[in-house]
Design an enzyme around this catalytic site. Structure first.
Site, PDB file in Angstrom:
ATOM      1  N   ASP A  76     101.645  35.328 162.456  1.00  0.00           N
ATOM      2  CA  ASP A  76     101.257  35.803 161.123  1.00  0.00           C
ATOM      3  C   ASP A  76     100.567  34.693 160.345  1.00  0.00           C
ATOM      4  O   ASP A  76     101.062  33.565 160.275  1.00  0.00           O
ATOM      5  CB  ASP A  76     102.479  36.265 160.334  1.00  0.00           C
ATOM      6  N   ARG A  96      96.806  48.855 159.834  1.00  0.00           N
ATOM      7  CA  ARG A  96      97.727  48.189 158.916  1.00  0.00           C
ATOM      8  C   ARG A  96      96.989  47.528 157.753  1.00  0.00           C
ATOM      9  O   ARG A  96      97.027  46.316 157.572  1.00  0.00           O
ATOM     10  CB  ARG A  96      98.606  47.160 159.628  1.00  0.00           C
TER      11      ARG A  96
END
Length: 519
Positions: free
Chosen positions: A161, A243
């Site tokens: 991430d 997303r």
């Protein structure tokens, strides 16, 4: 005495030498390069000011960032870390100290509060190094680029991430960022902006997210519904598979964003999530809003969006697109003020304002980008003369609302209301007793220290609460009594359950939020 002083003096010299060697430059408190004030949900729950009022430190390595965190007097001492240069695996190491909890090969903001990280000078690039925020609150990240963070292959950082938040995170403002990858999960990358395991009151503004398989998520699984109250505004999502974001439970406010070349699915509201989607511009994309890859429905309210060359899938067992003619299937009340640019100008406004090293400009809500005020002595500090309703009321409680994530029960409940509605952070839901009087409680699994309560009535019912008593339900001790809603203070008390007993009213009380605070 002299020997003790000499030892301490030499220890300080050694620490200073180490900080200089690792790229830390100390300065007296001064105006930061950070600009503006937090917006969106980051203004709630006491607001987000980061390291405002603290010392300013310049860092040119990841180790130096960790040194700055570890050099504070405590884990909550405010600090502004100005970053310039490239942060990478070669210059990011673990540092130990009482005010930090760091790790190698990742920028670790763990078990800390009141921190600003802001790019300055020629810019700050976190190259293959992610920023990990965990068990932290009141964090600002501004004007930096984070690129090519991997979870597999080499090197790896932060689970892939770019920015990842998890485990009891509160009040984060991420602003004027560039978050980018070079492919999808098959190439070793994961999300650009992820929130998991009880992360709340977050705003992502004026940022670019691009060239990734996954933009970001709220909630790690269908059962992780403890996250929410997230605002996304004036961001560019470009060349992303899905997303943008994925919402599992909670509330998201998505306004004035530009979505371009979204390949598979965009705003994916599922598992009970509710998204308010205002004045965005979607183009050259597929399935930009709906519930996808699950049969657990999510919901949306749509207003003023433009869909330019957007294609839509046919509905199926695990596919529920909002289009081709998106209509609202819920309503979402927003507790803060905001100005909406017309959707038609969003691409140009976002192009002129979003991303790191793009002038830190913001929109005035009339399709006109504005430069930051160079005369602002410290834009992170609230102006005491500013009537902006987003500024926290000085009489409001400060800190984390302990009711979020707690339990609740009561003496009775009217039809259509719920005990849980008083601790969901949503002013549009509420609890009422079955008559004009009754009791409602907040409870925890272990003893919790509370000294302040804020009773917030639902819109249209203000003034209905008459007299009340606040009781320690464990001992039946009356902590205080009074009349009317609002902030209630009392001596700090450790308890497992606190009960508001309404003993009179002018009608049927409707309590939207029963907030509890340690201070």
């Amino acid at each position: 005495m002299r020997r003790s002083f000499a030892l301490r003096f030499h220890a300080v010299l050694a620490l200073l030498a180490m900080m200089v060697a690792t790229g830390v430059v100390l300065s007296m408190p001064e105006a930061s390069a950070a600009t503006g004030s937090a917006t969106g949900y980051a203004t709630q729950n006491g607001g987000t000011t980061g390291g405002a009022g603290g010392q300013t430190v310049r860092a040119t390595t990841g180790t130096a960032i960790h040194e700055a965190l570890c050099g504070r007097a405590s884990e909550s001492t405010p600090i502004i870390i100005e970053v310039e240069g490239t942060i990478n695996h070669g210059n990011t190491s673990k540092v130990s100290g009482d005010s930090c909890n760091t790790a190698d090969d990742v920028i670790e903001l763990k078990q800390i509060s009141n921190v600003t990280i802001v790019g300055v000078g020629s810019g700050a690039v976190f190259d293959q190094i992610g920023i990990h925020i965990r068990e932290a609150n009141n964090i600002i990240i501004q004007n930096v680029t984070v690129r090519n963070v991997k979870k597999s292959g080499s090197p790896t950082s932060n689970g892939g991430d770019a920015i990842g938040m998890e485990s009891d995170v509160r009040n984060v403002w991420a602003d004027h960022l560039t978050l980018e990858a070079s492919g999808g999960e098959d190439e070793g990358f994961d999300g650009l902006f992820d929130m998991k395991n009880n992360t709340q009151y977050v705003t992502l503004s004026y940022s670019i997210l691009r060239n990734s398989g996954r933009g970001g998520l709220v909630g790690s699984s269908e059962s992780d519904r403890s996250n929410g109250f997230v605002t996304y505004h004036h961001n560019l999502y470009e060349n992303i598979d899905s997303r943008t974001p994925l919402l599992r439970g909670g509330i998201g406010h998505v306004y004035n964003n530009h979505f371009a070349n979204i390949h598979e699915s965009g705003i994916n509201s599922r598992a009970g999530a509710r998204a308010r989607v205002d004045n965005n511009y979607f183009e050259d994309s597929k399935d930009v809003l709906g519930t996808f890859y699950t049969d657990e429905a999510g919901y949306w309210q749509v207003n003023g969006n433009i869909f330019d060359n957007v294609t839509w899938s046919s509905p199926g067992d695990e596919t529920n697109p909002a289009g081709p003619d998106p209509e609202s299937n819920t309503t979402v009340d927003i507790p803060y003020s905001y100005s909406l640019d017309d959707a038609s100008c969003v691409p140009s406004v976002v192009s002129e304002t979003a991303g790191a090293n793009n002038g830190m400009r913001e929109s005035d809500g009339n399709c006109s980008p504005q430069n930051p005020d160079p005369n602002d002595p410290d834009p992170n500090d609230p102006d005491p003369n500013d009537p902006d309703p987003n500024d926290p009321d000085p009489n409001d409680p400060v800190g984390t609302n302990l009711s979020l994530g707690a339990g609740s029960d009561g003496s009775s409940k009217a039809g259509g209301t719920s005990y849980g509605n008083v601790r969901d952070g949503d002013m549009s839901t509420y609890w009422s007793p079955s008559g004009s009087t009754g009791s409602i409680s907040i409870k925890w699994d272990s003893a919790t220290t509370v000294s302040r309560v804020n009773i917030r009535e639902a819109s249209g019912s203000e003034g209905s609460i008459g007299s009340w008593r606040l009781v320690d339900a464990d001992t039946r001790t009356v902590l205080t009594s009074g009349s009317g809603a609002g902030v209630i203070t009392f001596p700090s008390t450790s308890l497992r359950k606190i009960t508001l007993e309404i003993t009179s009213s002018t009608g049927t009380p409707r309590i939207a939020e029963y907030e509890t605070y340690a201070g």
